[in-house]
Design a protein around this motif. Sequence first.
Motif, PDB file in Angstrom:
ATOM      1  N   ARG A 183       0.850  -1.196   0.000  1.00 11.33           N
ATOM      2  CA  ARG A 183       0.000   0.000   0.000  1.00 11.33           C
ATOM      3  C   ARG A 183       0.885   1.246   0.000  1.00 11.33           C
ATOM      4  O   ARG A 183       1.064   1.912   1.020  1.00 11.33           O
ATOM      5  N   ARG A 184       1.414   1.535  -1.159  1.00  9.56           N
ATOM      6  CA  ARG A 184       2.303   2.698  -1.260  1.00  9.56           C
ATOM      7  C   ARG A 184       1.556   4.005  -1.007  1.00  9.56           C
ATOM      8  O   ARG A 184       2.188   5.034  -0.761  1.00  9.56           O
ATOM      9  N   ASP A 185       0.227   3.960  -1.111  1.00 11.64           N
ATOM     10  CA  ASP A 185      -0.544   5.161  -0.801  1.00 11.64           C
ATOM     11  C   ASP A 185      -0.590   5.433   0.690  1.00 11.64           C
ATOM     12  O   ASP A 185      -0.979   6.538   1.114  1.00 11.64           O
ATOM     13  N   LEU A 186      -0.195   4.438   1.508  1.00 16.64           N
ATOM     14  CA  LEU A 186      -0.257   4.590   2.962  1.00 16.64           C
ATOM     15  C   LEU A 186       1.109   4.748   3.611  1.00 16.64           C
ATOM     16  O   LEU A 186       1.223   5.363   4.666  1.00 16.64           O
ATOM     17  N   TYR A 187       2.157   4.167   3.005  1.00 16.16           N
ATOM     18  CA  TYR A 187       3.468   4.205   3.660  1.00 16.16           C
ATOM     19  C   TYR A 187       4.571   4.070   2.620  1.00 16.16           C
ATOM     20  O   TYR A 187       4.336   3.606   1.505  1.00 16.16           O
ATOM     21  N   ARG A 188       5.779   4.461   3.012  1.00 14.87           N
ATOM     22  CA  ARG A 188       6.922   4.356   2.117  1.00 14.87           C
ATOM     23  C   ARG A 188       8.202   4.347   2.948  1.00 14.87           C
ATOM     24  O   ARG A 188       8.200   4.718   4.122  1.00 14.87           O
TER      25      ARG A 188
END
Length: 515
Positions: A501-506
């Motif tokens: 979930r790159r929209d949530l964490y990186r």
Amino acid sequence: MSETDMSKYEKKIVVRNTRMEDVEELVALCTRCFPNMEPWKREQLQSHIRIFPQGQFCVEYEDKIVGSCSSLIVNFDEYDDQHTWDVITDNGYITNHDPTGLNLYGIEVMVDPEYRRMKIGHRLYEARRELARELNLQSIIIGGRIPNYHNYKGQMTPREYVAEVEKHNIYDPVLSFQLLEGFSIKRINTRYLPDDQASEAFATLMEWNNIDYLPKSRRVYRASFPVRICAVQYMMKKIDSLMDFTRQVEYYVDVAADFGSDFALFPELFTTQLLSFLEEKRPDQAVRRLANYTDQYIELFTELAVRYNINIVGGSHFVAEDGDVYNVAYLFRRDGTIEKQPKIHVTPNEHKWWGITEGNKLHVFDTDCGRIAIQISYDIEFPELARMAADKGANIIFVPFSTDDRQGYLRVRYCAQARAIENQVYTCIAGTVGNLTHVENMDIQYAQSAIFSPSDFGFARDGIVGECDANVDTVVVGDVDLEKLRRSRNSGSVRQLRDRRRDLYRIELKNLKMD
């Protein structure tokens, strides 16, 4: 009559590959080009440049970036006919880029609205075509927007709209341009880019065929890509000379080569065996004396790698640089070239007794058996490093370690197995056994060297390719299949790399240097 100064009339326009320092300007350009769509994230553009720098282009006019495009290489036949932009780009990060693929896939073209009708787009498309010819790729594929379709959606279907554009009865700023650039329409994809409201999320899948393409045998799909690994469980025992050390090391390399291994992995700090005849009681001074043997160590392993035709991960060794001492792992390729990876996380014991300095560079190395990374012992216990290595294309992570008790060993083992599952890579651990009674701060050793795989159908039962018996002088040899790994990443029961979930964490790099 004075000579005219023509330089003041020159307007310089340059097509070049994008660079890391361009990222902020590209984000701003994206916002201007697509004000109603989600712009590129900085980390996405950075990922493009790290993974496939050749495929990222920009047009610079009077020192200002006025256009850009991004792309990756894929084997297009491996993707569903109705794929989405998120799938084909791995959510915009192109970590699915396949250097051995057949098709260049264009994922974005941007031209500054103030600089249109200057053939900026044509220059970018021509750069892509030149790249396809240079890399001998079969074709260029794009998923093209149809931004004027929203004006006609009540009157005709997307297929009818596209047909009218082909007949030049309707002008579409994207599709009309792509047709003029020599692309042909393959199909229409639905829900290709959900936030493209102007196109109603539809896209035309289009292809330009490289007539200069020459099929090569290496492009044929492989049934398998086997790589044989030998992990050395090295016996630490007293020796009387450098010759004794050389003889023991060569024995293991000979064994690995006899098994037809592509890689031999030695343990962390196994060169401390040399301290058994140096008679230095102070640990901090002992490691500095050991560092004096760096040249002999490098010369020995380079010669063995070439002579036995095997890639060797030479465990790790204490190396003195600019007054500091580092714990460094070396890769000795069988073609005679050498790379190195410093230990990034130093244990409290290494700080206390030896005064070891932490490294700040993370490398992924190209070899004749795919891309690999080396993470020394404690480093494998920090999941961010393995994730970054996998994002850079590492298929195998080698873990030389040295632990003095079962708890320490199990930390390395469990984390190596976790990294194999999390990142869909193979991991290999090799440790020291025995003891050095004549060396300070080298306690009794505990190890069970092993090779691990992801946990899915087609891989080894329990995710264990092979393992040694604990605490004996031996090796483990196992075959890993890089083709099976590639297929699992695309179509496995789970796809940890793709489903993040790159929209949530990186993961954000700060002072860590990576190449």
